[in-house]
Design an enzyme around this catalytic site. Structure first.
Site, mmCIF file in Angstrom:
data_model
loop_
_atom_site.group_PDB
_atom_site.id
_atom_site.type_symbol
_atom_site.label_atom_id
_atom_site.label_comp_id
_atom_site.label_asym_id
_atom_site.label_seq_id
_atom_site.Cartn_x
_atom_site.Cartn_y
_atom_site.Cartn_z
ATOM 1 N N GLU A 24 16.984 24.386 32.735
ATOM 2 C CA GLU A 24 16.970 23.236 31.854
ATOM 3 C C GLU A 24 17.756 23.240 30.710
ATOM 4 O OE1 GLU A 24 14.467 24.790 33.383
ATOM 5 O OE2 GLU A 24 12.877 23.401 34.229
ATOM 6 N N TRP A 68 -5.680 35.824 23.218
ATOM 7 C CA TRP A 68 -4.319 35.745 24.117
ATOM 8 C C TRP A 68 -3.939 37.072 24.158
ATOM 9 C CZ3 TRP A 68 -0.916 30.581 23.998
ATOM 10 C CH2 TRP A 68 -1.695 29.602 24.082
ATOM 11 N N THR A 87 15.337 23.961 39.518
ATOM 12 C CA THR A 87 14.507 24.988 39.036
ATOM 13 C C THR A 87 13.936 25.542 40.216
ATOM 14 O OG1 THR A 87 12.845 23.655 38.652
ATOM 15 C CG2 THR A 87 14.315 23.868 36.832
ATOM 16 N N LYS A 130 -6.148 34.957 28.710
ATOM 17 C CA LYS A 130 -7.062 34.508 27.645
ATOM 18 C C LYS A 130 -8.255 35.411 28.061
ATOM 19 C CE LYS A 130 -5.256 30.073 28.188
ATOM 20 N NZ LYS A 130 -4.504 29.945 29.735
HETATM 21 P P1 ADP Z 1 13.618 29.484 37.373
HETATM 22 O O1 ADP Z 1 14.499 28.646 38.365
HETATM 23 O O2 ADP Z 1 13.111 30.604 38.082
HETATM 24 O O3 ADP Z 1 12.615 28.661 36.650
HETATM 25 P P2 ADP Z 1 15.100 30.100 35.093
HETATM 26 O O4 ADP Z 1 16.332 30.859 34.949
HETATM 27 O O5 ADP Z 1 15.464 28.725 34.551
HETATM 28 O O6 ADP Z 1 14.841 30.134 36.295
HETATM 29 O O7 ADP Z 1 14.056 30.449 34.451
HETATM 30 C C1 ADP Z 1 13.834 30.411 32.988
HETATM 31 C C2 ADP Z 1 12.441 31.014 32.648
HETATM 32 O O8 ADP Z 1 12.640 32.477 32.647
HETATM 33 C C3 ADP Z 1 12.288 31.139 31.090
HETATM 34 O O9 ADP Z 1 11.575 29.940 30.859
HETATM 35 C C4 ADP Z 1 11.518 32.528 30.859
HETATM 36 O O10 ADP Z 1 10.232 32.261 31.051
HETATM 37 C C5 ADP Z 1 12.130 33.329 31.513
HETATM 38 N N1 ADP Z 1 13.269 33.969 30.971
HETATM 39 C C6 ADP Z 1 14.409 33.674 30.629
HETATM 40 N N2 ADP Z 1 15.167 34.624 30.102
HETATM 41 C C7 ADP Z 1 14.079 35.536 29.534
HETATM 42 C C8 ADP Z 1 14.175 36.491 28.842
HETATM 43 N N3 ADP Z 1 15.343 37.230 28.030
HETATM 44 N N4 ADP Z 1 12.963 37.359 28.454
HETATM 45 C C9 ADP Z 1 11.719 37.128 29.264
HETATM 46 N N5 ADP Z 1 11.914 35.671 29.847
HETATM 47 C C10 ADP Z 1 12.921 35.252 30.262
#
Ligand code: ADP
Length: 546
Positions: free
Chosen positions: A334, A448, A185, A443
């Protein structure tokens, strides 16, 4: 009483063999950094993946050992996807856009023994090598003529390794729970953490991806793989593509609109997938050049989009300019990554215009094979009324059970749920709508405010190219939203015009406190807005602005 059906291990090698035997002639097209097109097919890629497996044996790389890649989307990278995993090693796809310190940390943590790299990454390899003493060999993904001038110990040439290896190889009968790929990640807070996928999780996830109301992939599709192979298993496309014999078009490093358009047209692409920022640039270019483009030659029908929220303007423009449906999906490294997909329901038949965009702008519905719930802080579940917010929790056969080497400790609750850190609503039809990351939520006076919602609205202003909303400290309300805008080229929108536009569309208390303008917004290595940097930069903004 137990059933009387066979139990065969779910292995990536079965996908590779299937594609080679039953879709052997289906093309794999790659473009190298110089723009030259290379054509191969599943039969050749699978045969070369077997040669690669013999070469890995000859190098003494044991089962379970990590083999890293620093590479763009191309056929050799795909061969590594198939050969490294199917022979029992673990493919660690490293994101070369990360900072050198992060790369050194990740590759050291993963204990990568061999690194296969694109020649364009020679300077990066030279910088990393002294920091990675555990690496036993660096393999240039080229022939000898394409070998870059790079000073590292034990430099090898991919095509020479393959030429010296026998084509005769049988994939080993692995445990389906054996590790197959490893992705870190990006760790916007704390160190990056490794997610270690298994053969079983990968194959099950690929079935879900292929399903019609999943990503809806088919052997008749030609797919432009814009999402990098180093980003969350490229959303399963290397695996689900093999599962259905889909033509793959691999664009290499050039993701500029003109290059993408040429590939889409020339290779008859029907589908593609990538993060919103790529499409934002693509559509801006199409709009500016539409008079001179032969849009009628485009066969594109569906564009898969996720990683961050695609603004409504992208969804609308895809439809209006190109007749393309944006299929919105949500997931994370994940979660392999697919959890929700925005395939329309029967009740949406005949729907069009703004009503359909409303559906598409949501992150989609949970696919079968994983479970999703909306958790309230008190442990209860929030109702699926499209209004109540909660944190998304997920569990299932392709969801992480813990990070590599136990980093981060116990990550599941006692019932096996993984906390995503994403805040959302779920409507009565099951469509998830992300409102924020837990850490990005604003916040304000006990309420929120969703940064994503304001960003989306701001981006529908005709003079705004991209927008970010972050919380800034406020003496009365604790936090207030600040809107940071990158104007479209050639436009100079004013603070007043943008705030007036938002005031018409948002409850008063959600309207940003101020608007700041920047030349360009910072993004993470996976294309998300880099809000940590924006928060630091604009933290005292209200105090300064008075
Ligand atoms: P990183 O390695 O940057 O965490 P990830 O692809 O695992 O890359 O990131 C996952 C996160 O990306 C999600 O938890 C969410 O917050 C955001 N995300 C993924 N898809 C979407 C979506 N369609 N719309 C909004 N946010 C998204």
């Amino acid at each position: 009483m137990l059933g009387l059906m066979q139990q065969r291990p779910l292995l990536i090698s079965t996908l590779v063999d299937y594609a080679a035997q039953w879709h052997g002639e289906r093309e794999i097209v790659s473009r190298d950094p110089e723009g030259a097109i290379h054509r191969t097919n599943y039969a050749e890629v699978a045969a070369r993946a077997k040669r690669l497996a013999n070469a890995l044996d000859a190098l003494g790389i044991a089962q379970g050992d990590r083999v890293a890649t620093l590479a763009w989307n191309g056929f050799r990278h795909l061969e590594l996807y198939y050969g490294v995993t199917s022979s029992g090693r673990v493919l660690h796809t490293v994101n070369p856009r990360l900072f050198p310190d992060q790369l050194a940390y990740i590759m050291h943590h993963a204990e990568d023994g061999y690194v296969f790299f694109d020649p364009v990454f020679a300077p990066l390899v030279e910088a990393l090598a002294p920091r990675l003493p555990q690496v036993r060999g660096w393999v240039s993904l080229s022939d000898r003529a394409g070998l870059p001038d790079v000073k590292v110990d034990n430099l090898l040439v991919y095509e020479e390794l393959l030429a010296a290896a026998s084509a005769d190889y049988s994939w080993p009968p692995l445990d389906e729970n054996a590790a197959s790929t490893l992705c870190y990640t990006s760790g916007t807070t704390g160190n990056p953490k490794g997610v270690l996928y298994s053969h079983r999780s990968t194959v099950l996830h690929a079935f879900a991806a292929c399903a019609v109301d999943g990503l809806g992939l088919s052997g008749r599709d030609s797919f432009l793989v814009v999402v990098p192979l180093f980003h969350a298993n490229a959303w399963s496309v290397p695996f689900s593509g093999a599962m259905c014999g889909m033509k793959l078009v691999l664009p290499g490093p050039r993701l500029d609109p003109e290059s993408l358009f040429a590939l889409l047209v020339d290779e008859g692409c029907t589908k593609s997938g990538g993060v919103p920022t790529v499409w934002l640039n693509f559509l801006t270019w199409i709009e500016a050049n539409r008079a001179s483009l032969d849009l009628g030659r485009l066969r594109l029908k569906t564009v898969l989009c996720g990683g961050s929220a695609p603004p409504r303007a992208i969804i609308e423009k895809f439809h209006e300019l190109l007749g393309v449906f944006l299929l919105h999906a949500w997931g994370m490294t994940e979660t392999s990554p697919i959890v929700t997909v925005g395939a329309p329901l029967a009740k949406h038949d005949g729907m069009s215009g703004a009503a359909l965009v409303d559906v598409q702008a949501k992150q989609g519905r949970q696919v079968c094979g994983v479970e999703l719930k909306l958790a309230r802080p008190d442990g209860g579940e929030a109702p699926h009324d499209g209004v109540s917010v909660g944190e998304l929790k997920v569990r299932g056969n392709w969801i992480v059970s813990g990070y590599f080497k136990g980093e981060g400790g116990q990550v599941l609750d006692e019932d096996g749920w993984f906390s995503t850190g994403d805040v959302a609503t779920i409507d009565p039809d099951g469509y998830v709508q992300l409102t924020d990351r837990l850490k990005d939520v604003i916040k304000s006076g006990g309420e929120w405010i969703s940064s994503i919602e304001i960003e989306n609205l701001a981006m529908s202003h005709p003079e705004v190219f991209e927008a970010a909303v972050v919380a800034v400290a406020h003496p009365v309300w604790q936090e207030r939203p600040l809107l940071i805008v990158q104007p479209r080229v050639g436009f100079a929108p004013t603070r007043e015009s943008i705030l007036a536009f938002l005031t018409e569309r948002l409850p008063k208390w959600q309207v940003p406190e101020d608007v700041a303008f920047v030349d360009s917004l910072p993004h993470t290595a996976t294309g998300k807005l880099l809000k940590t940097e924006l928060r630091q930069r604009f933290h005292g903004h209200l105090a300064v602005a008075g």
